[in-house]
Design a protein around this motif. Sequence first.
Motif, mmCIF file in Angstrom:
data_model
loop_
_atom_site.group_PDB
_atom_site.id
_atom_site.type_symbol
_atom_site.label_atom_id
_atom_site.label_comp_id
_atom_site.label_asym_id
_atom_site.label_seq_id
_atom_site.Cartn_x
_atom_site.Cartn_y
_atom_site.Cartn_z
ATOM 1 N N LYS A 65 0.853 -1.187 0.000
ATOM 2 C CA LYS A 65 0.000 0.000 0.000
ATOM 3 C C LYS A 65 0.889 1.238 0.000
ATOM 4 C CE LYS A 65 -4.092 1.755 2.397
ATOM 5 N NZ LYS A 65 -3.780 3.130 2.723
ATOM 6 N N PHE A 66 0.483 2.261 -0.744
ATOM 7 C CA PHE A 66 1.242 3.503 -0.759
ATOM 8 C C PHE A 66 0.305 4.700 -0.879
ATOM 9 C CE2 PHE A 66 0.746 2.450 -5.196
ATOM 10 C CZ PHE A 66 0.710 3.650 -5.886
ATOM 11 N N HIS A 67 0.816 5.864 -0.531
ATOM 12 C CA HIS A 67 0.030 7.095 -0.599
ATOM 13 C C HIS A 67 0.131 7.683 -2.000
ATOM 14 C CE1 HIS A 67 -0.992 7.280 3.636
ATOM 15 N NE2 HIS A 67 0.255 6.970 3.915
ATOM 16 N N SER A 68 -0.949 7.595 -2.750
ATOM 17 C CA SER A 68 -0.972 8.158 -4.105
ATOM 18 C C SER A 68 -1.692 9.501 -4.129
ATOM 19 C CB SER A 68 -1.677 7.196 -5.063
ATOM 20 O OG SER A 68 -3.045 7.105 -4.726
ATOM 21 N N HIS A 69 -2.366 9.835 -3.030
ATOM 22 C CA HIS A 69 -3.105 11.088 -2.905
ATOM 23 C C HIS A 69 -4.215 11.203 -3.952
ATOM 24 C CE1 HIS A 69 -0.005 12.105 -0.049
ATOM 25 N NE2 HIS A 69 0.893 11.829 -0.971
ATOM 26 N N CYS A 70 -4.787 10.058 -4.345
ATOM 27 C CA CYS A 70 -5.850 10.049 -5.357
ATOM 28 C C CYS A 70 -7.237 10.001 -4.724
ATOM 29 C CB CYS A 70 -5.671 8.871 -6.317
ATOM 30 S SG CYS A 70 -6.001 7.260 -5.575
ATOM 31 N N GLY A 71 -7.312 9.717 -3.414
ATOM 32 C CA GLY A 71 -8.606 9.673 -2.744
ATOM 33 C C GLY A 71 -9.101 8.279 -2.410
ATOM 34 N N TRP A 72 -8.373 7.265 -2.855
ATOM 35 C CA TRP A 72 -8.736 5.879 -2.575
ATOM 36 C C TRP A 72 -7.474 5.123 -2.152
ATOM 37 C CZ3 TRP A 72 -10.559 8.505 -6.851
ATOM 38 C CH2 TRP A 72 -11.937 8.703 -6.898
ATOM 39 N N PRO A 73 -7.611 4.019 -1.421
ATOM 40 C CA PRO A 73 -6.437 3.213 -1.091
ATOM 41 C C PRO A 73 -5.737 2.759 -2.373
ATOM 42 C CG PRO A 73 -8.362 2.438 0.119
ATOM 43 C CD PRO A 73 -8.850 3.452 -0.877
ATOM 44 N N SER A 74 -4.418 2.827 -2.369
ATOM 45 C CA SER A 74 -3.630 2.429 -3.537
ATOM 46 C C SER A 74 -2.613 1.375 -3.146
ATOM 47 C CB SER A 74 -2.899 3.638 -4.125
ATOM 48 O OG SER A 74 -3.826 4.579 -4.606
ATOM 49 N N PHE A 75 -2.468 0.388 -4.017
ATOM 50 C CA PHE A 75 -1.517 -0.709 -3.822
ATOM 51 C C PHE A 75 -0.734 -0.858 -5.120
ATOM 52 C CE2 PHE A 75 -5.335 -1.406 -1.393
ATOM 53 C CZ PHE A 75 -4.886 -1.795 -0.138
ATOM 54 N N TYR A 76 0.533 -1.279 -5.019
ATOM 55 C CA TYR A 76 1.290 -1.459 -6.259
ATOM 56 C C TYR A 76 1.270 -2.904 -6.755
ATOM 57 C CZ TYR A 76 5.327 -2.750 -3.288
ATOM 58 O OH TYR A 76 6.164 -3.324 -2.367
ATOM 59 N N ALA A 77 0.681 -3.810 -5.977
ATOM 60 C CA ALA A 77 0.557 -5.206 -6.423
ATOM 61 C C ALA A 77 -0.461 -5.922 -5.551
ATOM 62 C CB ALA A 77 1.902 -5.926 -6.324
ATOM 63 N N PRO A 78 -1.177 -6.887 -6.121
ATOM 64 C CA PRO A 78 -2.074 -7.707 -5.303
ATOM 65 C C PRO A 78 -1.277 -8.720 -4.493
ATOM 66 C CG PRO A 78 -2.161 -8.419 -7.586
ATOM 67 C CD PRO A 78 -1.242 -7.229 -7.540
ATOM 68 N N ALA A 79 -1.942 -9.360 -3.547
ATOM 69 C CA ALA A 79 -1.308 -10.422 -2.761
ATOM 70 C C ALA A 79 -0.931 -11.579 -3.683
ATOM 71 C CB ALA A 79 -2.264 -10.901 -1.666
ATOM 72 N N GLU A 80 -0.078 -12.441 -3.215
ATOM 73 C CA GLU A 80 0.322 -13.617 -3.991
ATOM 74 C C GLU A 80 -0.891 -14.426 -4.401
ATOM 75 O OE1 GLU A 80 3.560 -14.541 -4.822
ATOM 76 O OE2 GLU A 80 4.149 -12.603 -3.986
ATOM 77 N N GLY A 81 -0.824 -15.057 -5.540
ATOM 78 C CA GLY A 81 -1.918 -15.907 -5.995
ATOM 79 C C GLY A 81 -2.764 -15.214 -7.045
ATOM 80 N N THR A 121 6.366 -1.756 -9.284
ATOM 81 C CA THR A 121 5.637 -2.210 -10.474
ATOM 82 C C THR A 121 5.180 -1.079 -11.389
ATOM 83 O OG1 THR A 121 3.512 -2.105 -9.344
ATOM 84 C CG2 THR A 121 4.729 -4.210 -9.212
ATOM 85 N N ASP A 122 5.253 0.160 -10.932
ATOM 86 C CA ASP A 122 4.700 1.322 -11.643
ATOM 87 C C ASP A 122 3.213 1.121 -11.941
ATOM 88 O OD1 ASP A 122 4.808 3.929 -12.577
ATOM 89 O OD2 ASP A 122 5.327 3.335 -14.621
ATOM 90 N N GLN A 123 2.544 0.385 -11.059
ATOM 91 C CA GLN A 123 1.105 0.194 -11.158
ATOM 92 C C GLN A 123 0.445 0.792 -9.923
ATOM 93 O OE1 GLN A 123 0.928 -4.129 -11.556
ATOM 94 N NE2 GLN A 123 0.274 -3.860 -13.678
ATOM 95 N N ARG A 124 -0.793 1.244 -10.099
ATOM 96 C CA ARG A 124 -1.579 1.745 -8.979
ATOM 97 C C ARG A 124 -2.931 1.050 -9.011
ATOM 98 N NH1 ARG A 124 -5.397 6.076 -8.511
ATOM 99 N NH2 ARG A 124 -4.815 6.739 -10.615
ATOM 100 N N TYR A 125 -3.114 0.106 -8.088
ATOM 101 C CA TYR A 125 -4.415 -0.523 -7.900
ATOM 102 C C TYR A 125 -5.212 0.432 -7.034
ATOM 103 C CZ TYR A 125 -2.797 -4.958 -9.836
ATOM 104 O OH TYR A 125 -2.332 -5.939 -10.676
#
Length: 140
Positions: A65-81, A121-125
């Motif tokens: 989880k990271f602070h993207s300041h977009c207004g919603w929780p942001s993660f750079y990757a899902p859990a394993e699986g 990952t340069d991704q924002r979930y």
Amino acid sequence: MTEQRSYPVAKTDQEWREQLSPQEYAVLRQAGTERAFTGEYTDTETEGVYSCRACGAELFRSDTKFHSHCGWPSFYAPAEGDNVELIEDRSMGMVRTEVRCASCGSHLGHVFEGEGYDTPTDQRYCINSVSLRLTDTPQG
């Protein structure tokens, strides 16, 4: 939800309505979005596991989880699986990638790439808080 797929956790529309609050149902089962900066996990830094509020499947961990300041929780990757699935979303006049729970098909949010965040990952979930339930990581 427009696309009909088969999921391991399957309930009738009535069962989902009985289990979920009206806001949870609107987001999880009708692909709605909670208002920005209103979700309980937007700025949470508690260590733990984020699971699907509808079926309990593990989806994300706090260490991604990271602070993207977009207004919603942001993660750079899902859990394993394979607990999340990605689906092309052409709603609202744009092309995006929807994130769903692979166990029950509930809408979680969207994933975006190439936005320049300093993550592995340069991704924002970008995930709706109402789609998640945070549980503390067991001490061991």
